[in-house]
Design a protein around this motif. Structure first.
Motif, mmCIF file in Angstrom:
data_model
loop_
_atom_site.group_PDB
_atom_site.id
_atom_site.type_symbol
_atom_site.label_atom_id
_atom_site.label_comp_id
_atom_site.label_asym_id
_atom_site.label_seq_id
_atom_site.Cartn_x
_atom_site.Cartn_y
_atom_site.Cartn_z
ATOM 1 N N SER A 1 0.827 -1.213 0.000
ATOM 2 C CA SER A 1 0.000 0.000 0.000
ATOM 3 C C SER A 1 0.860 1.261 0.000
ATOM 4 O O SER A 1 0.560 2.229 -0.708
ATOM 5 N N LEU A 2 1.943 1.256 0.769
ATOM 6 C CA LEU A 2 2.808 2.434 0.824
ATOM 7 C C LEU A 2 3.550 2.642 -0.492
ATOM 8 O O LEU A 2 3.754 3.778 -0.933
ATOM 9 N N TYR B 1 0.575 4.800 14.907
ATOM 10 C CA TYR B 1 -0.712 5.494 14.909
ATOM 11 C C TYR B 1 -1.835 4.521 15.266
ATOM 12 O O TYR B 1 -2.737 4.844 16.052
ATOM 13 N N GLN B 2 -1.771 3.338 14.693
ATOM 14 C CA GLN B 2 -2.804 2.341 14.968
ATOM 15 C C GLN B 2 -2.772 1.924 16.435
ATOM 16 O O GLN B 2 -3.817 1.794 17.082
ATOM 17 N N MET B 3 -1.573 1.723 16.984
ATOM 18 C CA MET B 3 -1.440 1.322 18.379
ATOM 19 C C MET B 3 -1.892 2.440 19.324
ATOM 20 O O MET B 3 -2.512 2.180 20.360
ATOM 21 N N GLY C 1 -9.517 2.340 1.908
ATOM 22 C CA GLY C 1 -9.321 1.800 0.570
ATOM 23 C C GLY C 1 -9.206 2.855 -0.509
ATOM 24 O O GLY C 1 -8.843 2.547 -1.654
ATOM 25 N N PHE C 2 -9.501 4.118 -0.152
ATOM 26 C CA PHE C 2 -9.465 5.205 -1.133
ATOM 27 C C PHE C 2 -8.278 6.155 -0.946
ATOM 28 O O PHE C 2 -8.162 7.136 -1.668
ATOM 29 N N VAL C 3 -7.404 5.895 0.035
ATOM 30 C CA VAL C 3 -6.332 6.856 0.340
ATOM 31 C C VAL C 3 -5.292 6.936 -0.772
ATOM 32 O O VAL C 3 -5.017 5.950 -1.459
ATOM 33 N N HIS C 4 -4.705 8.132 -0.904
ATOM 34 C CA HIS C 4 -3.646 8.351 -1.894
ATOM 35 C C HIS C 4 -2.476 9.139 -1.305
ATOM 36 O O HIS C 4 -1.565 9.515 -2.044
ATOM 37 N N ASP C 5 -2.515 9.393 0.005
ATOM 38 C CA ASP C 5 -1.411 10.115 0.629
ATOM 39 C C ASP C 5 -1.210 9.591 2.050
ATOM 40 O O ASP C 5 -2.122 9.021 2.658
ATOM 41 N N LEU C 6 -0.023 9.806 2.577
ATOM 42 C CA LEU C 6 0.350 9.253 3.874
ATOM 43 C C LEU C 6 -0.414 9.890 5.025
ATOM 44 O O LEU C 6 -0.770 9.205 5.999
ATOM 45 N N THR C 7 -0.691 11.187 4.944
ATOM 46 C CA THR C 7 -1.394 11.865 6.031
ATOM 47 C C THR C 7 -2.787 11.274 6.255
ATOM 48 O O THR C 7 -3.175 10.966 7.384
ATOM 49 N N THR C 8 -3.530 11.103 5.168
ATOM 50 C CA THR C 8 -4.864 10.510 5.266
ATOM 51 C C THR C 8 -4.782 9.075 5.774
ATOM 52 O O THR C 8 -5.592 8.650 6.607
ATOM 53 N N TYR C 9 -3.811 8.343 5.274
ATOM 54 C CA TYR C 9 -3.594 6.959 5.695
ATOM 55 C C TYR C 9 -3.370 6.914 7.213
ATOM 56 O O TYR C 9 -3.948 6.089 7.933
ATOM 57 N N SER C 10 -2.552 7.808 7.730
ATOM 58 C CA SER C 10 -2.233 7.845 9.159
ATOM 59 C C SER C 10 -3.474 8.131 10.005
ATOM 60 O O SER C 10 -3.723 7.475 11.021
ATOM 61 N N VAL C 11 -4.257 9.129 9.569
ATOM 62 C CA VAL C 11 -5.471 9.501 10.312
ATOM 63 C C VAL C 11 -6.450 8.336 10.346
ATOM 64 O O VAL C 11 -7.050 8.032 11.394
ATOM 65 N N LEU C 12 -6.617 7.655 9.226
ATOM 66 C CA LEU C 12 -7.577 6.553 9.158
ATOM 67 C C LEU C 12 -7.102 5.337 9.952
ATOM 68 O O LEU C 12 -7.917 4.609 10.523
#
Length: 415
Positions: free
Chosen positions: A36-37, A57-59, A97-108
């Motif tokens: 994904s990354l 972030y998940q932890m 499943g719709f992310v395209h950048d790391l910031t959004t990925y981190s928040v989700l």
């Protein structure tokens, strides 16, 4: 078969499916992380750093969510948590499943972690309060054993593409939400829900020395499980090089076989606890087998890929006491603090993975500098950290009272 009568209730099934989704997501991230990354444009060291950051972030989400959902579980009810957690998780995963950048990925990942944090604790609390003491061990055993299979599914679904895998996770969550309609609150909790009894007072766990030591002991009991997963399994390729595996080791398969082992271990440990009529004795036995599996994994040499995967299964099986660990936490505290404890304890153990891995990395660098050998650093650091986790867990389980026959219909006297 009479002893299993009434065990497979709707509440047990719903809780089991909740934990299934929980582990699906937790393991899925490890399986699809690099793919994904890379797909959103990261590579090299930047990709590795982002992977660690996302896991953190998940932890953090698990730690925050554990407290929030635990307190709400005692204040508003176990069922309200089971509905809230799955809605938040499912929405976050579909969006993932719709992310395209790391910031959004981190928040989700943070939001998904918060969402999932309440699943196991609320489910086990509800099961424990809804079953007689002689059978509740079977109920929580089923929850964790079936839940572990979610990790196996994640290791396979990850092969269909990371975006689709996240969509599947969100879809499973919303399907589970529909199944939860019709489940009822435990009668034990219903008896105090509208009373003036203080409920969900998280900080009260730290105002009494007795409560704090008991709470800390509940957390420490679970450390070896996440040392196994967070260090030995998630870094399986590194250990494969140490033992000179002849062939290519796939991390996803190591995760899959270890969770097969965890499911088998939880089944055996749960049955053993019922036979011995003791949670403590069952955990002590499994802590001893954990030490055996660590040494076996670290000191075996010149093995095939198939044998290494078998060792991953053994690691999971010999450390498979997660069901009893969470059951112990639920049985140690009164109804007005039970959800808070049962939800925060497993999430704090997960969060402790960060400290465990940092200790492992620091010791590895120390031994590498002292011996000049990468293999020595990996071996000695893993052995020391793993042994320390087992020792702390042994001290903790021996310090608490046996809870097998505890009547859970009581409350904690809070200030």
């Amino acid at each position: 078969m009479n002893k299993f009568k009434g065990v497979f209730s709707l509440i047990v099934i719903v809780a089991a499916l909740g934990y299934f989704v929980d582990l699906y997501d937790l393991v899925l991230f490890g399986v699809v992380r690099d793919e994904s990354l890379a797909d959103i444009g990261l590579k090299g060291q930047e990709l590795k750093n982002a992977g660690i950051s996302l896991l953190n972030y998940q932890m953090i989400g698990f730690l925050i969510g554990g407290i929030i959902w635990g307190v709400l579980g005692d204040m508003k009810g176990r069922l309200s948590v089971l509905f809230g957690t799955i809605i938040l998780y499912s929405a976050a995963n579909i969006a993932n499943g719709f992310v395209h950048d790391l910031t959004t990925y981190s928040v989700l990942r943070l939001i998904a972690g918060i969402g999932l944090a309440g699943e196991l604790g609320a489910g086990v609390t509800l099961v424990a309060e809804s079953m007689p003491h002689e059978k509740r061990g079977y109920g929580t055993m089923i929850v964790v054993v079936f839940g572990a299979l979610g990790a196996v599914l994640a290791s396979k679904v990850g092969e269909i593409g990371w975006r689709n895998a996240y969509f599947v996770g969100g879809g499973l969550g919303f399907m589970l939400l529909l199944l939860r309609i019709g489940t009822s609150e435990s009668q034990i909790y219903a008896g105090i829900k509208h009373s003036n009894i203080k409920k969900g007072a998280f900080f009260q766990l730290f105002t009494s020395r007795r409560r704090f030591l008991k709470y800390l002991s509940c957390i420490l009991i679970g450390l070896p499980v996440w040392f196994t997963i967070g260090v030995l399994i998630f870094s399986a390729k590194e250990f494969a090089a140490l033992v000179h595996v002849s062939g290519t080791v796939v991390t996803g398969k190591c995760i899959m076989y270890s969770y097969f082992g965890l499911a088998a271990g939880d089944l055996i440990c749960g049955m053993l606890s019922q036979i011995l009529k003791s949670r403590r004795k069952a955990v002590v036995i499994f802590l001893c087998t954990s030490m055996i599996s660590f040494v076996w994994y670290l000191f075996i040499r010149e093995v095939t890929v198939s044998y290494f995967y078998f060792l991953c299964f053994i690691l999971g099986a010999f450390t498979g006491y997660w069901a009893i660990f969470v059951t112990i936490a639920s049985e140690q505290f009164g109804t007005n603090l039970r959800a808070t404890v049962t939800t925060t304890v497993p999430n704090f153990v997960r969060g402790a993975t960060v400290l465990i891995t940092l200790s492992y990395v620091a010791l590895r660098k120390f031994f590498e500098n002292q011996t000049g050998s990468l293999n020595s650093g990996v071996l000695y650091s893993a052995l020391i950290v793993g042994s320390a986790c087992i020792l702390l867990s042994l001290i903790a389980v021996l310090s608490i009272k046996e809870s097998f026959s505890h009547d859970l219909d009581y409350v904690e006297e809070l200030n």
